[in-house]
Enzyme design. Structure first.
Site, PDB file in Angstrom:
ATOM      1  CG  HIS A 133      49.032  95.632  66.466  1.00 45.36           C
ATOM      2  ND1 HIS A 133      47.920  95.219  67.104  1.00 45.36           N
ATOM      3  CD2 HIS A 133      49.732  94.464  66.710  1.00 45.36           C
ATOM      4  CE1 HIS A 133      48.022  94.138  67.491  1.00 45.36           C
ATOM      5  NE2 HIS A 133      49.352  93.434  67.156  1.00 45.36           N
ATOM      6  CD  GLU A 134      52.862  93.889  64.208  1.00 47.25           C
ATOM      7  OE1 GLU A 134      53.420  93.276  65.198  1.00 47.25           O
ATOM      8  OE2 GLU A 134      51.794  93.124  64.124  1.00 47.25           O
TER       9      GLU A 134
HETATM   10 ZN    ZN Z   1      50.010  91.775  67.534  1.00 44.91          ZN
END
Ligand code: ZN
Length: 725
Positions: A511-512
């Site tokens: 995600h990051e």
């Molecule tokens: Zn995020």
């Protein structure tokens, strides 16, 4: 984690919180050294912020930066920036795109530089001195933004250019930039008469006092309502460590020999999963759900007035409601779009929640209970259902997710397969902490793209959660390349042993880096439009999109291997890990949607509506959409709904799900087009990641997808679709 507050203010702080970008950073930068900086060149030797770093891509030189440099750099940065802005506003020449907009884009170089470093460090590596500087800066930053946003001469120039924009021969990115500038000033009140401005200022002041009081009340109340337990037997089900910490918490408040259970911020309380004593569960839940509804720290009147002030503010600015005002610069654009999106999901979500409720009821009876499930029973019995269905041993799962393998053979592998990029370690570049690793990122053709800082491990002084931020933003105008950081709080393995992570952590790493490449692939001219400076309901799309690749068969086969034997994760175990993620999703989704609807209803009031009774309003709002299920209360209720009432996410709580809809729809579309191919990666990169905010986000999405998104893929992603068909 996974939260973003995006409040953009011209020239001053682009205050972004949460996992996307969390630092107040600048929207404007300049590459040129101006006169006042040149005049004090000798000072530059002492203060590293007075000149651009000479390291690659202006990466901060942490070897020479210390805490005494910040305040002088901020002070001079604000002075220089103000002087630049005034020079633009007072320019005797007729306003042009070049002498106004471009110069604005170049202004505030020093302030940008020091802000980005400082606010990154307060998040990742805070200390007493940094916290003090932060408090000192808060009012100064606010005043600095106001001084720019309320500059009437500056706005006149922007307005003139805005009105002529079609005939100035501007390209589409330039036109978009003019529109973004104009919209920000208008939304700040630039078109109002003097007396209207006075009204707005008075409302703003009251609003600011009330949101502060709301937060203070909530803090005091949350402490106040912690549940005191006399007898340790009542705590049956808690771990010895949890019991010890409850005893310590009581002792801290001079209640030696008792136990104190503190209340966390949502309606539901994690501790309810394990407390065997039903009466105590009820006490804990009621303390949470009735929070700040009466007594000394009552937030009911404050909430009602806050909603009213926002409606009045919106009316002054020419909008029907605060929701109308707030949604205008978002991808959703109109409240109707949000209601439609949430409403279209409700039938499937409610049906699933009811099925979950039936399974829980069955479990209650199986365990000898003779009662109907109440909100304080839900998670407790859900846990038994979960064990029965999946029987997952977390520590067994972690053995297949060794941190370095996940990063290099998982995330970096995906980045290479899908986008063709590679990550080369750059141990020569200085960092702010020994745990931070630096990489240079190269494109498929060998071109250097960006510098990437990886700061994954938990430590003292680091704020909780996970986020992405930048030290340097991309811009062709300023000739800058991105310098990006990802921050997480993964507990580091013991000295000399590998770090094993949960599957949740695995998806968060993906995600990051999704946010990371949104910054690193940015390919625009103007810094204001670069990378992640998109609307709040769009910014979590690129990050959530990458999450789903973690479970792609080809990707997971490359990294999910036993940390000792190197054996791939057994298929049956992997399947249980993936399937267990859709467990209780009816409840999770419904409590979220209920809170979103409540937020939207409050902010759909008009200035003519009278002050509301909070409890009546809340009950009516939930009943209106058929989401008033007794066992599934909204994730937050009005009196402790900080996102909504506290201001940062007012009429915006829906944004998390909006982004997730895009991500799920995009992922499903890519799979239908052949999945993990460079062609798909390039198509997505060009149309979504490279363009930032240089064109309307819906336009970008349709360009990529061929149509507007639908909610079908999201329901499947959350395991909610198949169950009801
Ligand atoms: Zn995020």
């Amino acid at each position: 984690m996974k939260k973003t507050i995006l409040a953009s203010l011209i020239g001053a702080s682009l205050a972004i919180t949460g996992c996307s970008e969390q630092v107040p950073s600048q929207t404007t930068e300049t590459a040129s050294v101006n006169e006042s900086a040149a005049a004090s060149a000798e000072m530059a030797v002492e203060n590293p912020f007075f000149q651009a770093s000479t390291l690659q891509y202006q990466a901060p030189d942490f070897r020479v930066i210390n805490d005494d440099h910040f305040l002088p750099a901020f002070e001079r940065g604000m002075q220089e920036h103000m002087a630049e802005v005034e020079a633009i506003a007072n320019n005797p020449e007729a306003p042009t795109f070049e002498n106004t907009i471009i110069v604005m884009e170049r202004s505030g170089e020093l302030l940008t530089r020091v802000s980005r470093v400082f606010y990154n460090l307060t998040g990742t590596d805070s200390n007493e001195q940094r916290r003090e500087i932060q408090s000192e800066l808060a009012p100064k930053n606010a005043a600095h933004s106001d001084n720019i946003n309320l500059n009437a001469e500056l706005f006149e120039r922007i307005k003139t250019i805005y009105e002529q924009r079609e005939s100035l021969g501007l390209n589409s990115e330039q036109q978009r930039l003019v529109e973004v500038y104009h919209q920000r000033f208008v939304r700040a009140g630039a078109l109002l008469t003097e007396s209207q401005k006075d009204e707005i200022r008075a409302l703003n002041e009251e609003h600011s006092n009330l949101t502060n009081q709301f937060a203070q009340n909530l803090l005091a109340e949350t402490r106040n309502i912690a549940v005191v337990v006399d007898d340790v037997e009542e705590l049956d089900g808690l771990s010895p460590a949890q019991i010890r910490s409850a005893a310590n918490a009581a002792a801290d408040r001079d209640m030696e020999g008792k136990y104190l259970l503190s209340i966390t911020n949502t309606t539901r309380q994690p501790i309810l999963t394990s407390l065997n004593n039903r009466e105590l569960r009820q006490r804990v839940w009621e303390a949470s759900a009735n929070r700040a509804q009466s007594g000394e720290f009552d937030n009911t009147g404050i909430s009602a007035r806050l909603a009213q002030i926002r409606a009045q503010r919106a009316a002054l600015l020419g909008y029907d409601s605060w929701a109308d005002y707030n949604l205008e610069p978002q991808m959703a654009e109109k409240p109707e779009a949000v209601f439609e999106m949430l409403g279209s999901m409700l039938p499937a979500v409610v049906a699933n929640t009811k099925a979950e409720q039936a399974a829980i009821q069955e479990m209650i009876e199986k365990k000898g209970g003779d009662f109907e499930v109440k909100p304080w029973d839900w998670e407790y019995y859900a846990e038994f259902v979960r064990q029965e269905l999946y029987d997952l041993d977390e520590s067994e799962v972690r053995e297949y997710f060794e941190f370095n393998r996940v990063l290099h053979d998982g995330v970096f592998y995906l980045m290479n397969r899908f986008y063709g990029i590679t990550f080369e370690p750059r141990p020569d570049l200085p960092t702010y902490h020994e745990d931070v690793e630096v990489y240079e990122v190269f494109d498929a053709d060998g071109t250097s793209l960006a510098i990437f800082y990886a700061d994954y491990f938990a430590r003292e002084g680091k704020r909780g959660g996970a986020w992405m931020s930048s030290f340097v933003g991309q811009s062709h105008l300023l000739d800058t390349k991105p310098v990006v950081v990802n921050v997480m709080n993964i507990p580091k393995g013991p000295e000399g042993e590998p770090t094993l992570v949960s599957y949740d952590h695995v998806t968060t790493i993906f995600h990051e880096l999704g946010h990371g490449i949104h910054g690193m692939f940015s390919n625009v001219t103007y810094p204001t439009l670069a990378g992640t400076s998109v609307s709040r309901d769009f910014v979590e799309f690129p990050s959530t999109f990458e999450e789903d690749w973690a479970a792609h068969p080809e990707v997971i086969a490359n990294y999910a291997k036993h940390y000792e034997t190197g054996e791939p994760i057994p298929e049956e175990l992997l399947e249980r890990v993936i399937r267990s993620r859709s467990f209780n999703q009816g409840f999770d989704t419904l409590e979220y949607i209920s809170a979103s609807l409540l937020d939207m209803e409050w902010h759909s009031l008009t200035a003519d509506d009278e002050l509301q009774d909070v409890n009546e309003f809340e009950a009516a709002a939930l009943a209106k959409y058929g989401v008033d299920l007794e066992a599934v209360p909204p994730r937050y209720k009005t009196t402790f709904f900080s996102h909504s009432m506290g201001g940062g996410y007012s009429a915006s709580y829906y944004a998390y799900m909006w982004s997730e809809i895009l991500a799920a729809d995009a992922f499903a579309y890519v799979q239908s087009q052949g999945g993990l191919t460079r062609e798909n990666g390039n198509h997505y990169r060009r149309n979504i990641l490279e363009v930032g905010n240089s064109r309307p986000t819906m336009e970008s999405y349709i360009e990529f997808r061929g149509q507007e998104p639908t909610t079908d893929a999201l329901l499947i992603r959350r395991g909610l679709k198949l169950n009801v068909e």
